[in-house]
Design a protein around this motif. Sequence first.
Motif, short mmCIF file in Angstrom:
data_model
loop_
_atom_site.label_atom_id
_atom_site.label_comp_id
_atom_site.label_asym_id
_atom_site.label_seq_id
_atom_site.Cartn_x
_atom_site.Cartn_y
_atom_site.Cartn_z
N GLU A 40 0.80 -1.23 0.00
CA GLU A 40 0.00 0.00 0.00
C GLU A 40 0.83 1.28 0.00
O GLU A 40 0.32 2.36 0.30
CB GLU A 40 -1.00 0.01 1.17
CG GLU A 40 -2.00 -1.14 1.06
CD GLU A 40 -3.05 -1.12 2.15
OE1 GLU A 40 -2.65 -1.07 3.32
OE2 GLU A 40 -4.24 -1.15 1.83
N ALA A 41 2.11 1.17 -0.33
CA ALA A 41 2.92 2.39 -0.45
C ALA A 41 2.32 3.31 -1.51
O ALA A 41 2.28 4.53 -1.35
CB ALA A 41 4.36 2.04 -0.80
N VAL A 55 -0.80 3.51 -2.35
CA VAL A 55 -2.06 4.08 -1.86
C VAL A 55 -1.77 5.31 -1.01
O VAL A 55 -2.39 6.36 -1.16
CB VAL A 55 -2.84 3.03 -1.04
CG1 VAL A 55 -4.15 3.62 -0.55
CG2 VAL A 55 -3.09 1.78 -1.86
N VAL A 56 -0.77 5.17 -0.12
CA VAL A 56 -0.42 6.28 0.77
C VAL A 56 0.17 7.43 -0.04
O VAL A 56 -0.17 8.60 0.15
CB VAL A 56 0.57 5.82 1.86
CG1 VAL A 56 0.98 6.99 2.74
CG2 VAL A 56 -0.03 4.71 2.70
N SER A 57 1.04 7.08 -0.96
CA SER A 57 1.71 8.09 -1.77
C SER A 57 0.68 8.90 -2.56
O SER A 57 0.72 10.13 -2.61
CB SER A 57 2.68 7.37 -2.71
OG SER A 57 3.41 8.29 -3.43
N GLU A 92 6.47 5.91 -8.95
CA GLU A 92 7.72 6.34 -8.32
C GLU A 92 7.95 5.65 -6.99
O GLU A 92 9.05 5.25 -6.64
CB GLU A 92 7.68 7.85 -8.11
CG GLU A 92 8.94 8.38 -7.45
CD GLU A 92 8.82 9.86 -7.14
OE1 GLU A 92 9.32 10.65 -7.94
OE2 GLU A 92 8.21 10.23 -6.12
N THR A 93 6.88 5.47 -6.22
CA THR A 93 7.06 4.99 -4.86
C THR A 93 7.09 3.47 -4.75
O THR A 93 7.55 2.94 -3.76
CB THR A 93 5.94 5.58 -3.96
OG1 THR A 93 6.44 5.70 -2.63
CG2 THR A 93 4.71 4.71 -3.95
N CYS A 94 6.61 2.76 -5.75
CA CYS A 94 6.43 1.31 -5.60
C CYS A 94 7.76 0.60 -5.33
O CYS A 94 8.65 0.59 -6.17
CB CYS A 94 5.79 0.72 -6.85
SG CYS A 94 5.61 -1.07 -6.72
N PRO A 95 7.91 0.01 -4.13
CA PRO A 95 9.19 -0.58 -3.75
C PRO A 95 9.67 -1.70 -4.68
O PRO A 95 10.84 -1.76 -5.01
CB PRO A 95 8.93 -1.12 -2.35
CG PRO A 95 7.86 -0.26 -1.80
CD PRO A 95 6.97 0.02 -2.99
N SER A 96 8.76 -2.56 -5.11
CA SER A 96 9.21 -3.72 -5.87
C SER A 96 9.19 -3.45 -7.37
O SER A 96 9.46 -4.33 -8.16
CB SER A 96 8.35 -4.93 -5.54
OG SER A 96 7.02 -4.70 -5.94
#
Lengths: 234, 962
Positions: free
Chosen positions: A50-51, A53-55, A168-172
């Motif tokens: 959910e990074a 979603v928060v971003s 941009e934020t998606c870790p994987s």
Amino acid sequence: MIEGSRRQLLKWASLGLFGLSIPKSIDANVQGTYPSYAMIVDLERCMGCEACVVSCKIDQNTPQGAFNIKIKSITIGNFPQVRPIFVPVQCNHCDNPPCLSACSKGAIKKLKSGIVITDWRLCDGKGQCIKACPIGARHLDERFGNRSFKCDLCIERLEKGLKPACVETCPSGARIFGDLNNPKGEFREYISKKHLFQYGARFGRGGRIFYAGNENLESMIPAVENRDEKRDFS
Amino acid sequence: EKGTFKYLSSPETRVIHTLCLGCNARCGIKAFSRDGKIETVTGNPYHPYNTLGQPISLETPLEKSLKISGSVCGKAKEISNYVFSPYRILMPLKRVGKRGEGKFEPIEWERLITEIVNGGRLFSHLGEDRHVPGLKDLLSDESIDPDAPELGPKRNGFCFMTGRLQHGRKAFIDRFVKYAFGSVNRIGHTDICGLGFRMGNYAFTEGEAVELKADPWSAKYIIIFGANVYEALQPGLNTYGATLAKRARNGDLKFVIVDPRAQKASAHAHRWVPIRPGQDGAFALGIIRWLIENKRFNRQYLEAPNRQAALELGNGAYVNATHLVVWDENDPRHGKFLRLGDVSSDVSKEEKDHFVVVKKGGDELVSYIEVKCAELNVDKYIEDGEGKRIRVRSAFNIMQEGVFEHSIEDYARFSGVDKETIEEVAREFSDHAPYASVCQYHGAGNYVNGTYAAYAVAALNALSGSLGRKGGYITSGGGLSSWKKGSYDLLNFQGKRKPRGIKISREKADYRDSTEYRKKQSSGEKTYPATRPWFPFTKGGLSVEALSGIDTKYPYPITALFLYFFNPVYSIPGGNRFKATLSDPDKVPLLVSIDIGINESNIYADYIIPDITYAEGHYGWLSPHAPAFKFTAVRTPIIEPITPKTRDGRPICLETFLIDLAEAMNLPGFGQNAIPGKDSRVYPLKQAEDFYLRGFSNIAENANLRCDDTEAIEFVERNYPVSKYKAILTKEEWRRVCVLLSRGGLFSPYENCFWGEAFKYGPKRFTIYNEGLSDTVCSITGRRFYGSLRYVPPINQGDPDFPFTLISYKQALHTQSRTIWHKVALELHPQNFVLMNQGDAARLKLRDGDLVWVKSRSNRDGVVGELRTTWTIRPGTVAISISYGHKGLGASSLKIRNAKHVMLGGETVTQGDIVISDQSLGKGINPNELSDLDYDFGNTPLIDLVGGIPDFSSTCVRVEPV
């Protein structure tokens, strides 16, 4: 909220929406050809963290309780042959958007770049588009006269040469963004090599959100339609 | 395109490369701030943790870097909601009600310092007649207990417990507590962080290293025990989990999740093994037994008796499998390694202590460094140097005996995993060796007897030969440059004290050396059990046992307790028990907390000192978590502190507080003449930056950074709030520091950690038989601990009245106790749930969404939660996530004089003297409220007797409809 409203107005101003129905900067590049944006969400990489979603929430400042992205948590199988999967759901940017035809004010436009936007000057806040969307991607913002809002692929970030906030934020790196008319790098690889499928394909609307994953995951896609499903495992 | 700032929202926007502290994963952030507010954060592209291990080079110009963003998780994104929570406190507070009543008033800074230093009848106006001791009263070298001098001086009556500590502040606090004040009692919280798996590694490395994990960048097969890789872990989901996801998708890696709950990573796992809680050891031992019986272990690796031999196989470390151990109950050397001096008198002084092995293919006893290959499975009689016949066994032989105490069927029964699964996982593990390793974390071994479980899990890596190699079980490469020395000596100062004595937690202290033991012995009393356990064989950081020690005044009473960024009542399983401890002025005569809000623990404090957040301070230097990588990342403020300032203009925070306490007591190492320079001048320590900037300078100097990088200097001076302190350093030093700060630290590429396949750092030797462990006597039973792998059952043996086992876990959007102010996380998930297997629920006629009572032996009143039924949890197990169920941090109302000036939210959260609570902050339940207590030791939280591990997995509960 003042901050949000100022930001929001700036956003639309910067897109030239007060004067033009199709913002030049997004749709036309110097060569005179059009970028055609699409996002691939790789279900075999999405961690459900959910990074995004928060971003998105923080970047777009959506009203309390409303999100432009939702992650559907779905469980496949029964114990012990069971696994969770995560399906990020956001506006599909349909080729023939049901929200567009539902809007009596003509506020919803499909840009040449493929992005579906809502012109807030025309939106009357009646919310016909909300009901029309089969995946519940839209919401009304009561802070702004109940105008309708949803994912616009961070159009103002694209204008600056940045990727959408969720990408941009998606870790994987499960979200891969690119131009269908000029696919490059990993985006190109996904287009050419991976099994892609769309939610919109189910009713002939195509769209700009593609999912990547195996056929087993493809069969799960109808589940995104279940708008009321509440499976929160916090 | 007009350069760098095209990407910023305005010319006033500042960009700062620093470190996140949403959790302790140590990811970098690129923060954007404007007018004292934080606009947003993204990932630092120079930092490997934001880039799946592939950062841009440090040589990349900053301008170019601004167009590239690394990734961050949702916790990082919430920085602003955290920093600007209306429930942050801004003014120092003094209690004006009974302890825990939640009544405070602001206290003026100078008076605060005077009262804490001098003590007095500080609460007489509340009807408390006692004299509160001041810190000054403890500055005495007299024994705390003249009858037991080993306990140390009265100084040890000062106990400073640290919660979320970071390097930098750790050095600062240690300087105050240990080296200026002279107390041994700076107590960390490693135990609740995850001591279980660390104890396994501690035994496996002879204490050399406790943080080792499978290298996700090169492993081909990883068995994951109790590590919630898509939601928690260190490195976090942004690094470790994301790398697993990416590599598994590409077909480069398979991973297996061993967890009672099909955690999120099960989505992409090769298998989910729904193990019974507390049985990680049984599953690991089952695999080890299968590997041995089927000769599928990495024999060549185990036969390498020394590091050189291991290096030739591509391993940076060897395992002591071939080393011989004396095995004769009647010999004083029983359980000790056979040394070359034992078998031959004709050896040099250095060689005397060499381990001994049997040369491969013969009988000859040789020094372990003499051969490249030695006999693995040895059990025989030899003649020692004095002609005595003694039995010797190789470490492997002893390990095998322990492993073979149970059949694979037994291990299947214990672990609740069928035999076929154990065998299949073992086969796959073996197929991928040496690129097969394990990742164990918090869940593995975090329970009573967890040392042995985690030891067995760690030892799997010996069998696959993955130790000290690419894709194997490795530590991190450590820091790149040291802060300690350089132009400034930050370790030593005139008058530095050497703390001595026994810690209140009894960690790293042997009961047999105590006066208590000797007295019992000489009076003919039974020497065992000790009053409470002692822990000579532990990594330490035993916050739980420290609080239990304080509660029972054992082995001595403490006088002053400081809590820094620590919420034990909330965070410790059974932490509620310590409410009684903290409220009792007899047990804790002076209680001070340094924190950003009023939580479940510091509500009992006599004084609360407001601190700054990681966005405003928490300067520091951090090295990587395991595995791999070598870096020194630095944290620097994004915005100016928002706490008020002292008269001389320093922000109220931890450092200002400790400096002023030290100055008021004339402690060495602080004040005008504090920090010795290489130039033989002495520099002041009167504000935080005096310390940290000199640390940064040492790092930059030791790394030989350039001092002419104009872009970096301009970037830092334009953007970083810290640049206003540049005059602390010389011009040249400052310029070098700018280079360091501009990239958020110094980072070296992954490949630099290896010579080919072999890992350069970490332990050089691993032990499947540990002499030190076998030599340790349990302070309760009086028996020696077993020195190798063995199945030790967990204490949870089932209870018909409480048929479920309770486990807890962390969620991706939260860390433990301090993320409840993360507004988006709360908006998305307003509460947590009681997770139960759908089959169990059906049997109990419970339905999804029902409100249920969860009750345990130690909490028979129970707590109420909302049930979620799912197939993603093992039957018989109930899971509740941590981070919810708060009573503090805004969830309850308080009474604070002048509240609107105390709370950051001002009138939005106050009404007169009342701080109005926000019910949304208190939703859900805290599983720690249910944890079992230890009825044998004063009803304090359960702990493991080897290492002092608190118990997170043995509590039994029942679930009833409301």
